[in-house]
Design an enzyme around this catalytic site. Structure first.
Site, PDB file in Angstrom:
ATOM      1  N   SER A  75      -1.888   5.561   4.042  1.00  0.00           N
ATOM      2  CA  SER A  75      -0.862   5.460   2.996  1.00  0.00           C
ATOM      3  C   SER A  75       0.559   5.356   3.507  1.00  0.00           C
ATOM      4  O   SER A  75       1.486   5.146   2.707  1.00  0.00           O
ATOM      5  CB  SER A  75      -0.976   6.648   2.045  1.00  0.00           C
ATOM      6  OG  SER A  75      -2.118   6.514   1.224  1.00  0.00           O
ATOM      7  N   TYR A 165      -0.357  10.733  -8.128  1.00  0.00           N
ATOM      8  CA  TYR A 165      -0.504   9.822  -6.996  1.00  0.00           C
ATOM      9  C   TYR A 165      -1.722   8.940  -7.200  1.00  0.00           C
ATOM     10  O   TYR A 165      -2.834   9.426  -7.381  1.00  0.00           O
ATOM     11  CB  TYR A 165      -0.644  10.651  -5.724  1.00  0.00           C
ATOM     12  CG  TYR A 165      -0.546   9.859  -4.437  1.00  0.00           C
ATOM     13  CD1 TYR A 165       0.677   9.682  -3.803  1.00  0.00           C
ATOM     14  CD2 TYR A 165      -1.671   9.312  -3.848  1.00  0.00           C
ATOM     15  CE1 TYR A 165       0.772   8.984  -2.620  1.00  0.00           C
ATOM     16  CE2 TYR A 165      -1.589   8.601  -2.664  1.00  0.00           C
ATOM     17  CZ  TYR A 165      -0.374   8.440  -2.049  1.00  0.00           C
ATOM     18  OH  TYR A 165      -0.283   7.740  -0.871  1.00  0.00           O
ATOM     19  N   SER A 166      -1.517   7.630  -7.174  1.00  0.00           N
ATOM     20  CA  SER A 166      -2.602   6.676  -7.414  1.00  0.00           C
ATOM     21  C   SER A 166      -2.432   5.459  -6.520  1.00  0.00           C
ATOM     22  O   SER A 166      -1.413   4.767  -6.572  1.00  0.00           O
ATOM     23  CB  SER A 166      -2.616   6.238  -8.882  1.00  0.00           C
ATOM     24  OG  SER A 166      -3.577   5.207  -9.082  1.00  0.00           O
ATOM     25  N   ASN A 167      -3.441   5.178  -5.720  1.00  0.00           N
ATOM     26  CA  ASN A 167      -3.401   4.003  -4.851  1.00  0.00           C
ATOM     27  C   ASN A 167      -3.341   2.706  -5.642  1.00  0.00           C
ATOM     28  O   ASN A 167      -2.850   1.687  -5.136  1.00  0.00           O
ATOM     29  CB  ASN A 167      -4.633   4.010  -3.936  1.00  0.00           C
ATOM     30  CG  ASN A 167      -4.558   5.101  -2.891  1.00  0.00           C
ATOM     31  OD1 ASN A 167      -3.759   5.050  -1.970  1.00  0.00           O
ATOM     32  ND2 ASN A 167      -5.399   6.121  -3.035  1.00  0.00           N
ATOM     33  N   GLY A 298      -0.632   9.592   5.879  1.00  0.00           N
ATOM     34  CA  GLY A 298      -1.641   8.586   5.633  1.00  0.00           C
ATOM     35  C   GLY A 298      -3.001   9.071   6.075  1.00  0.00           C
ATOM     36  O   GLY A 298      -3.145   9.633   7.167  1.00  0.00           O
TER      37      GLY A 298
END
Length: 345
Positions: A75, A165-167, A298
């Site tokens: 991330s 939090y969302s990819n 990440g």
């Protein structure tokens, strides 16, 4: 993956020093803590590179890890993507108040999700409420960007305006960059960030499963070798491959004002939309000594990395382990405190 928010104070021990004519300087505390990522954190190996005006400092623990190794940064990719979006905004090619629908018409619809009600700003700050596709794929299933979005849209949204939090947010931003610029997010990042900063160890591998040389091995939490990995498990939310030196250089340049004009950098560091939790591709951590550092972490199969820097970019620390996570979650914050908090000697 969500940013680490818990903080533990660094243990302090006192010792009596016998008189000596030429005492050796004490080793930096962060270097002494690094081996704990192996002994208490469960990592096969760990490494760090600290950079400041007096020069870099490298340390490692465990076998098979090197200073110049390439590794997957998960991330941390989001910081790169956010920079590209903010550059496009500064050029007037998009506005952060644009809706997702304006750039990707009809794409974000389903289960109560609606791109007409979501802005690019809400994607950047993780306040869109969009579900995270990675909750379904568990970071192991390679998917194309449109597939990732469709997977997310099988679930109802969370409350808009709340930090979640969302990819999926950054997969959509990758699609927006492609639509606006006419090039892939990988090409745009190469042109705008990687090449200008001379980040020769940084790349977006696409579907290439191997790592550039040199590299060590990467392991899942159960010890499985996952060095070969299809980066489409993460895409624009976590695809980047890089090195310790490149991450230090990137965050130093970003926070030092070399990639964005001052007003855009201030916008990136503004956490009000996410209620203090997140800016745009960056998040702050206030250490026990009161110092606030900025950066990102990440996690991707076989790799965990954390980069943090002072707000002026003059001091940066990047550390990594060659497995998915650190078993003792207090070790990461302790390393940051050891590096950035003043010590009494």
């Amino acid at each position: 993956m969500p940013p680490l928010r818990s903080l533990l104070a660094v243990p302090v021990s006192l010792a009596l020093l016998a008189p000596a004519a030429s005492p050796a300087p004490a080793a930096p505390a962060v270097d002494a803590l690094l081996p704990l990522l192996v002994t208490r954190g469960g990592a096969p190996a760990a490494a760090l590179l600290a950079s400041k005006e007096t020069g870099p400092r490298y340390a490692h623990a465990g076998p098979g890890i090197g200073r110049a190794d390439h590794f997957r940064a998960g991330s941390v990719t989001k910081t790169f993507i956010a920079v590209v979006v903010l550059q496009l905004a500064d050029e007037g090619r998009l506005s952060l108040s644009d809706t997702v629908e304006e750039h990707l018409p009809g794409l974000v619809r389903g289960a109560g999700n609606d791109g007409r009600a979501l802005t690019l700003r809400s994607l950047l700050t993780h306040t869109s409420g969009l579900p995270d596709f990675a909750a379904d794929t568990r970071g192991t299933l390679p998917v194309a960007p449109l597939q990732a979005v469709r997977i997310a849209l099988t679930h109802p949204p969370a409350e808009r305006g709340r930090f979640l939090y969302s990819n999926t947010n950054y997969v959509l931003l990758g699609l927006v960059v492609e639509q606006v610029a006419g090039h892939s997010y990988a090409d745009e990042t190469e042109h705008r960030v990687i090449a200008p900063l001379g980040l020769t160890g940084t790349s977006f591998p696409g579907s290439r499963t191997s790592l550039p040389r040199p590299h060590g091995r990467s392991y899942a939490a159960d010890g499985t070798d996952v060095t070969l990995l299809d980066p489409r498990v993460a895409g624009a939310a976590g695809e980047v491959v890089t090195t310790l030196a490149d991450l230090d250089r990137f965050y130093s340049a970003l926070l030092g004002g070399r990639l964005l004009p001052p007003h855009r950098l201030r916008e990136m560091l503004d956490t009000r939309a996410a209620h203090g939790s997140y800016g745009m591709g960056l998040f702050p951590v206030t250490l026990p000594c009161g110092t606030t550092v900025w950066g990102h972490n990440g996690r991707i199969s076989g790799s965990y990395v954390r980069t943090a820097a002072t707000v002026d970019g003059r001091r940066v620390l990047t550390f990594r382990v060659n497995t998915d996570a650190i078993a003792d979650p207090g070790l990461g914050p302790a390393l940051l405190a050891a590096e950035f908090c003043p010590r009494t000697r």
